[in-house]
Design a protein around this motif. Structure first.
Motif, short mmCIF file in Angstrom:
data_model
loop_
_atom_site.label_atom_id
_atom_site.label_comp_id
_atom_site.label_asym_id
_atom_site.label_seq_id
_atom_site.Cartn_x
_atom_site.Cartn_y
_atom_site.Cartn_z
N VAL A 96 -39.78 5.80 13.39
CA VAL A 96 -41.02 5.09 13.08
C VAL A 96 -42.23 5.95 13.44
O VAL A 96 -43.29 5.85 12.81
N VAL A 97 -42.08 6.85 14.41
CA VAL A 97 -43.18 7.76 14.76
C VAL A 97 -43.45 8.69 13.58
O VAL A 97 -44.61 8.91 13.21
N ARG A 98 -42.40 9.21 12.96
CA ARG A 98 -42.60 10.06 11.78
C ARG A 98 -43.24 9.23 10.67
O ARG A 98 -44.09 9.74 9.92
N GLY A 99 -42.87 7.98 10.53
CA GLY A 99 -43.49 7.12 9.54
C GLY A 99 -44.99 7.00 9.75
O GLY A 99 -45.78 7.05 8.80
N ALA A 100 -45.42 6.87 11.00
CA ALA A 100 -46.85 6.80 11.31
C ALA A 100 -47.53 8.11 10.94
O ALA A 100 -48.65 8.11 10.42
N GLU A 101 -46.86 9.24 11.17
CA GLU A 101 -47.43 10.54 10.79
C GLU A 101 -47.58 10.65 9.28
O GLU A 101 -48.59 11.14 8.78
#
Length: 94
Positions: free
Chosen positions: A65-70
């Motif tokens: 989900v962190v990569r999704g935010a990026e």
């Protein structure tokens, strides 16, 4: 599916259906783009609608989900830094 509405006009900038890869979403985009009012949405007129990989980054909690935010930060706001967004992560709907 409900018709595209003016109420959604300011919010619609990303499409990430649960269970659909970006490639599958693009193959089936006519289900969305043929809805009444679709072509009238400001984001559609400006070419600013993105197909994102919902199953990989957004549809379930986890470390990705962190990569999704990026990815969102880069495609929606032009934030630079980190790894570039690949075509497997986000494609402009056109």
């Amino acid at each position: 599916m409900a018709p595209a509405t003016p109420a959604a006009a300011s919010a619609l900038r990303s499409v990430m259906p649960c269970g659909f890869s970006p490639d599958r979403t693009l193959r089936e985009r006519e289900l969305l783009t043929s809805l009444p009012g679709w072509q009238d949405l400001p984001a559609v007129r400006s070419g600013d609608v993105w197909v994102l990989d919902g199953p990989a980054y957004f549809n379930r909690p986890g470390p990705r989900v962190v990569r999704g935010a990026e990815v969102l930060a880069r495609v929606l706001h032009g934030v630079r830094g980190g790894e570039p967004v690949t075509a497997a992560e986000a494609l402009r709907l056109g």
